[in-house]
Design a protein around this motif. Structure first.
Motif, PDB file in Angstrom:
ATOM      1  N   GLY A 145      -5.093 -28.629 -26.345  1.00  0.00           N
ATOM      2  CA  GLY A 145      -3.809 -29.305 -26.474  1.00  0.00           C
ATOM      3  C   GLY A 145      -2.644 -28.340 -26.526  1.00  0.00           C
ATOM      4  N   GLU A 146      -2.906 -27.085 -26.886  1.00  0.00           N
ATOM      5  CA  GLU A 146      -1.871 -26.041 -26.952  1.00  0.00           C
ATOM      6  C   GLU A 146      -1.821 -25.190 -25.686  1.00  0.00           C
ATOM      7  OE1 GLU A 146       0.245 -25.694 -29.502  1.00  0.00           O
ATOM      8  OE2 GLU A 146      -0.671 -27.452 -30.455  1.00  0.00           O
ATOM      9  N   ASN A 147      -2.704 -25.456 -24.733  1.00  0.00           N
ATOM     10  CA  ASN A 147      -2.792 -24.647 -23.512  1.00  0.00           C
ATOM     11  C   ASN A 147      -1.868 -25.243 -22.450  1.00  0.00           C
ATOM     12  OD1 ASN A 147      -3.613 -23.409 -21.060  1.00  0.00           O
ATOM     13  ND2 ASN A 147      -5.673 -23.069 -21.869  1.00  0.00           N
ATOM     14  N   GLU A 148      -0.833 -24.491 -22.066  1.00  0.00           N
ATOM     15  CA  GLU A 148       0.168 -24.993 -21.129  1.00  0.00           C
ATOM     16  C   GLU A 148      -0.392 -25.186 -19.717  1.00  0.00           C
ATOM     17  OE1 GLU A 148       3.567 -22.469 -21.220  1.00  0.00           O
ATOM     18  OE2 GLU A 148       4.101 -22.988 -23.297  1.00  0.00           O
ATOM     19  N   ASN A 149      -1.481 -24.514 -19.390  1.00  0.00           N
ATOM     20  CA  ASN A 149      -2.078 -24.647 -18.059  1.00  0.00           C
ATOM     21  C   ASN A 149      -2.943 -25.898 -17.922  1.00  0.00           C
ATOM     22  OD1 ASN A 149      -1.026 -22.295 -16.864  1.00  0.00           O
ATOM     23  ND2 ASN A 149      -2.615 -21.037 -17.817  1.00  0.00           N
ATOM     24  N   VAL A 150      -3.349 -26.459 -19.057  1.00  0.00           N
ATOM     25  CA  VAL A 150      -4.324 -27.544 -19.053  1.00  0.00           C
ATOM     26  C   VAL A 150      -3.672 -28.895 -19.303  1.00  0.00           C
ATOM     27  CG1 VAL A 150      -6.365 -28.489 -20.206  1.00  0.00           C
ATOM     28  CG2 VAL A 150      -6.190 -26.023 -19.780  1.00  0.00           C
ATOM     29  N   ASP A 151      -3.970 -29.847 -18.413  1.00  0.00           N
ATOM     30  CA  ASP A 151      -3.597 -31.248 -18.630  1.00  0.00           C
ATOM     31  C   ASP A 151      -4.783 -31.873 -19.362  1.00  0.00           C
ATOM     32  OD1 ASP A 151      -2.708 -33.821 -18.557  1.00  0.00           O
ATOM     33  OD2 ASP A 151      -3.065 -34.118 -16.402  1.00  0.00           O
ATOM     34  N   PHE A 152      -4.665 -31.967 -20.690  1.00  0.00           N
ATOM     35  CA  PHE A 152      -5.808 -32.369 -21.511  1.00  0.00           C
ATOM     36  C   PHE A 152      -5.759 -33.852 -21.863  1.00  0.00           C
ATOM     37  CE2 PHE A 152      -8.011 -33.050 -25.543  1.00  0.00           C
ATOM     38  CZ  PHE A 152      -9.275 -32.607 -25.174  1.00  0.00           C
ATOM     39  N   HIS A 153      -6.957 -34.507 -21.794  1.00  0.00           N
ATOM     40  CA  HIS A 153      -7.099 -35.920 -22.145  1.00  0.00           C
ATOM     41  C   HIS A 153      -8.219 -36.067 -23.162  1.00  0.00           C
ATOM     42  CE1 HIS A 153      -4.734 -37.428 -18.586  1.00  0.00           C
ATOM     43  NE2 HIS A 153      -5.027 -36.188 -18.205  1.00  0.00           N
ATOM     44  N   ILE A 154      -7.898 -36.653 -24.311  1.00  0.00           N
ATOM     45  CA  ILE A 154      -8.919 -36.894 -25.319  1.00  0.00           C
ATOM     46  C   ILE A 154      -9.518 -38.280 -25.106  1.00  0.00           C
ATOM     47  CG2 ILE A 154      -7.234 -37.793 -26.990  1.00  0.00           C
ATOM     48  CD1 ILE A 154     -10.400 -35.763 -27.866  1.00  0.00           C
ATOM     49  N   ILE A 155     -10.832 -38.364 -25.169  1.00  0.00           N
ATOM     50  CA  ILE A 155     -11.548 -39.637 -25.064  1.00  0.00           C
ATOM     51  C   ILE A 155     -11.787 -40.104 -26.497  1.00  0.00           C
ATOM     52  CG2 ILE A 155     -13.567 -40.805 -24.117  1.00  0.00           C
ATOM     53  CD1 ILE A 155     -13.887 -38.257 -22.303  1.00  0.00           C
TER      54      ILE A 155
END
Length: 264
Positions: A145-155
């Motif tokens: 969630g803190e990684n600017e390169n990653v579009d993160f989705h929590i299930i």
């Protein structure tokens, strides 16, 4: 009553009938209580012949429920599967090595699934590509969630505290509509050529992602081969890659029959 056990009835004290299957269950309980059993003890306990007890001991040994010794029986010592935080404290050097090897399989713009796993968490910490990642892991969420390169989705869903993951039937079914380019999975155990885990709900989530992933990657130390857990995800040969900490035994490599690429 299965066909494994014969229906020859014996009489306990008080005239209570007992089938062989019932006797075997009582032997296991006695073994758990006492730590070891002798054939003579069981002959006296059940009032049956030595041959009957030998057959019982043979069945339990064959089913790997107990270890047979000369004239007796011992429990099989299975390594306990620790919770997430306990596992995170173990073998950090090996997990880091596996994670670094795993980064070689990641490319920009990929759609990826990250499993709930202490080794996959190490991968999450060093992920530097511009990718989209789905996961049901709280710890992966905190890191990615803190990684600017990653579009993160929590299930999301109900939170399971011991192994720090979320689960809901509705959220798990949503994974059926996602085609992942690659998915990274951990393992609680690799016994008998099967990848298995301790939580049924966790495995239900994993199976959805496993089914819809183009490339499936297992991140697991060779020490997992000696551990045992209850819920099976898949056969080891169903993975495209197995990234581990050292070269597995030749027998294990041969059992893969060239279906899974091993990296170490």
């Amino acid at each position: 009553m299965t066909n494994t056990y014969k229906k020859s009835i014996v009489l306990k004290k008080g005239g209570i009938p007992m089938y062989q299957a019932q006797r075997l269950e009582e032997i296991i309980k006695l073994l758990e209580d006492r730590g070891s059993l002798s054939a003579k003890e069981m002959v006296d306990h059940f009032h049956v012949s030595k041959d009957t007890i030998r057959r019982d001991f043979s069945i339990l040994a064959k089913e790997k429920r107990a270890k047979r010794t000369h004239g007796g029986l011992l429990p099989i010592q299975k390594q306990r599967i620790l919770g997430f935080q306990g596992r995170a404290e173990q073998s950090s050097k090996e997990k880091a090595k596996i994670a670094h090897l795993a980064t070689q399989l990641i490319s920009d713009s990929q759609l990826i699934f990250y499993d709930v796993s202490t080794t996959v968490l190490e991968l999450a910490k060093i992920t530097d590509k511009k990718v989209t990642i789905f996961s049901h892991s709280l710890d992966n969420a905190l890191v990615l969630g803190e990684n600017e390169n990653v579009d993160f989705h929590i299930i999301g869903g109900r939170f399971h505290k011991k192994n720090r993951f979320y689960y809901s039937l509705e959220e798990s079914e949503s994974l059926n509509r996602i085609k992942f380019d690659i998915a990274f999975f951990g393992a609680a155990s690799l016994s008998d050529g099967q990848v298995s885990f301790e939580d049924q709900e966790d495995v239900l989530m994993k199976k959805r992602a496993f089914k819809t992933s183009k490339i499936r990657v297992l991140l697991a130390e060779t020490s997992k081969i000696n551990k045992h857990s209850h819920y099976i995800l898949s056969e080891l040969t169903d993975f495209d890659y197995w990234i581990t900490d050292k070269e597995p035994d030749l027998e294990i490599q041969q059992s893969l029959d060239g279906k899974t690429t091993i990296l170490f």
